[in-house]
Write a protein that holds these residues in place. Structure first.
Motif, PDB file in Angstrom:
ATOM      1  N   ILE A   1      32.198  35.233  42.797  1.00 11.14           N
ATOM      2  CA  ILE A   1      33.274  35.112  41.815  1.00 11.14           C
ATOM      3  C   ILE A   1      34.106  36.389  41.769  1.00 11.14           C
ATOM      4  O   ILE A   1      33.660  37.459  42.155  1.00 11.14           O
ATOM      5  CB  ILE A   1      32.721  34.812  40.400  1.00 11.14           C
ATOM      6  N   ASN A   2      35.320  36.237  41.281  1.00 10.61           N
ATOM      7  CA  ASN A   2      36.189  37.371  41.005  1.00 10.61           C
ATOM      8  C   ASN A   2      35.928  37.756  39.536  1.00 10.61           C
ATOM      9  O   ASN A   2      36.518  37.182  38.627  1.00 10.61           O
ATOM     10  CB  ASN A   2      37.649  36.964  41.217  1.00 10.61           C
ATOM     11  N   ARG A   3      35.025  38.697  39.314  1.00  7.21           N
ATOM     12  CA  ARG A   3      34.528  38.955  37.967  1.00  7.21           C
ATOM     13  C   ARG A   3      35.617  39.380  36.993  1.00  7.21           C
ATOM     14  O   ARG A   3      35.623  38.950  35.837  1.00  7.21           O
ATOM     15  CB  ARG A   3      33.417  40.016  38.001  1.00  7.21           C
ATOM     16  N   ASP A   4      36.552  40.223  37.434  1.00 11.10           N
ATOM     17  CA  ASP A   4      37.630  40.661  36.540  1.00 11.10           C
ATOM     18  C   ASP A   4      38.495  39.480  36.127  1.00 11.10           C
ATOM     19  O   ASP A   4      38.831  39.314  34.946  1.00 11.10           O
ATOM     20  CB  ASP A   4      38.482  41.735  37.220  1.00 11.10           C
ATOM     21  N   TYR A   5      38.861  38.654  37.095  1.00 12.00           N
ATOM     22  CA  TYR A   5      39.718  37.490  36.811  1.00 12.00           C
ATOM     23  C   TYR A   5      38.994  36.513  35.890  1.00 12.00           C
ATOM     24  O   TYR A   5      39.578  35.995  34.926  1.00 12.00           O
ATOM     25  CB  TYR A   5      40.107  36.799  38.119  1.00 12.00           C
ATOM     26  N   VAL A   6      37.725  36.269  36.176  1.00 16.54           N
ATOM     27  CA  VAL A   6      36.920  35.342  35.377  1.00 16.54           C
ATOM     28  C   VAL A   6      36.821  35.827  33.937  1.00 16.54           C
ATOM     29  O   VAL A   6      36.978  35.061  32.980  1.00 16.54           O
ATOM     30  CB  VAL A   6      35.522  35.192  36.010  1.00 16.54           C
ATOM     31  N   ARG A   7      36.591  37.131  33.765  1.00 17.85           N
ATOM     32  CA  ARG A   7      36.463  37.701  32.425  1.00 17.85           C
ATOM     33  C   ARG A   7      37.794  37.620  31.668  1.00 17.85           C
ATOM     34  O   ARG A   7      37.839  37.228  30.504  1.00 17.85           O
ATOM     35  CB  ARG A   7      35.993  39.156  32.536  1.00 17.85           C
TER      36      ARG A   7
END
Length: 329
Positions: A53-59
């Protein structure tokens, strides 16, 4: 056959409901579920979540992340993604037979003058473009098959949210080419909504299985599902888990799936090991990891340690020689 009406968009609850029907409604030979999640990423049972996952985008976008109990790869869901589940009492030999379980979707689209085909390991395509990935779990004579249908999903968000690993994997008969994808609505001669398509799919199942009736969950069953949701599928440890310490990392892509190995090798012996990937298997790979701890980091020793295991139960379509290659080369 029974069908369950589920109007929840709570991702962790919906995955918990799936598991409950699979593991607890054992008197029912077949169960059919349709469900729609809020924006979410569902990762496969064996995957390393932080790499998928793209953690920054997801957050930033409030996208929920939940791990399912079946193998396969990560998928993105939103309110225009329709998910279907078929739970069935089957012989173990039918595990990972994705094609037959995809028939209801193919036939429903056929009624809408759209030709869909089953391709590759577990995909459905329209005119060479993927619109559905499938996954399965098998436990004690029961198969849970689920498919993720792109109906009118926000594809730019999907592309941003799913972080494809930048690492290069050794390829064994598989080229790392991103599949072309499409939404079902874009292929329809006459446009309909995801809810209308959902009703058509349920209608097909009712016609195909005229004896099918609705299973209504009791208050007690719903409470048990919520407990599973809270203790497991809404739990950080289950969805993310702890990343292992390692000094060896190898990734190999086989025809039947990707295998990624993290190993801590001390004085040429495997002190600890964790295996990730989008492969399928009947048994949990924890048993394979346990068999390799303390073993010399040599190909022959790895093969010897694996010889006591029926490796096909952990890695469908991948041999023990290939697993040894994935671990040590």
């Amino acid at each position: 056959m029974k069908y369950i009406i589920n109007n929840s968009n709570d991702t962790a609850f919906n995955i918990a409901l799936e598991e409950y029907a699979f593991k607890h409604l054992l008197d029912e030979d077949q169960i059919f579920l349709l469900w729609i999640n809020k924006p979410s990423i569902i990762v496969g049972r064996h995957q390393n979540t932080v790499q998928e996952i793209n953690r920054d985008y997801v957050r930033e976008h409030g996208i929920e992340v939940v791990r399912r109990i079946s193998g396969g790869g990560a998928v993105y869901h939103d309110f225009n993604n329709l998910n279907y589940t078929i739970i069935s009492k089957e012989d173990e030999n039918k595990a990972f037979d994705f094609k037959s379980f995809s028939t209801p979707v193919i036939k429903t689209l056929e009624e809408l003058d759209v030709k869909a085909e089953f391709t590759g390991r577990n995909d459905l395509e329209i005119d060479g473009k993927k619109f559905c990935g499938n996954a399965q779990a098998y436990i004690n004579g029961r198969i849970m098959h689920h498919g993720c249908l792109l109906f009118d999903v926000d594809l730019p968000v999907l592309a941003q949210a799913l972080q494809v690993s930048k690492d290069k994997f050794e390829s064994k008969g598989v080229q790392s080419v991103r599949a072309r994808v499409t939404n079902i609505v874009d292929e329809l001669p006459e446009k309909i909504t995801v809810e209308e398509f959902k009703n058509l799919l349920l209608g097909y199942m009712k016609k195909e299985y005229p004896e099918m009736t609705e299973y209504v969950l009791s208050d007690q069953e719903l409470a048990e599902i919520r407990q599973i949701r809270d203790s497991k599928f809404a739990n950080w440890d289950w969805n993310y888990g702890k990343s292992p310490e390692y000094n060896v990392r190898r990734g190999t892509k086989f025809t039947s799936g990707k295998v990624e190995v993290f190993a801590n090798v001390v004085e040429s012996k495997i002190q600890d090991i964790k295996i990730y990937g989008d492969f399928f298997g009947i048994e949990d790979v924890a048993a394979v990891e346990a068999a390799l701890r303390g073993v010399k980091y040599e190909r022959e020793d790895i093969l010897q340690a694996l010889s006591s295991l029926d490796i096909s139960r952990y890695f469908a379509g991948i041999s023990k020689e290939e697993i040894a290659e994935a671990v040590v080369g």
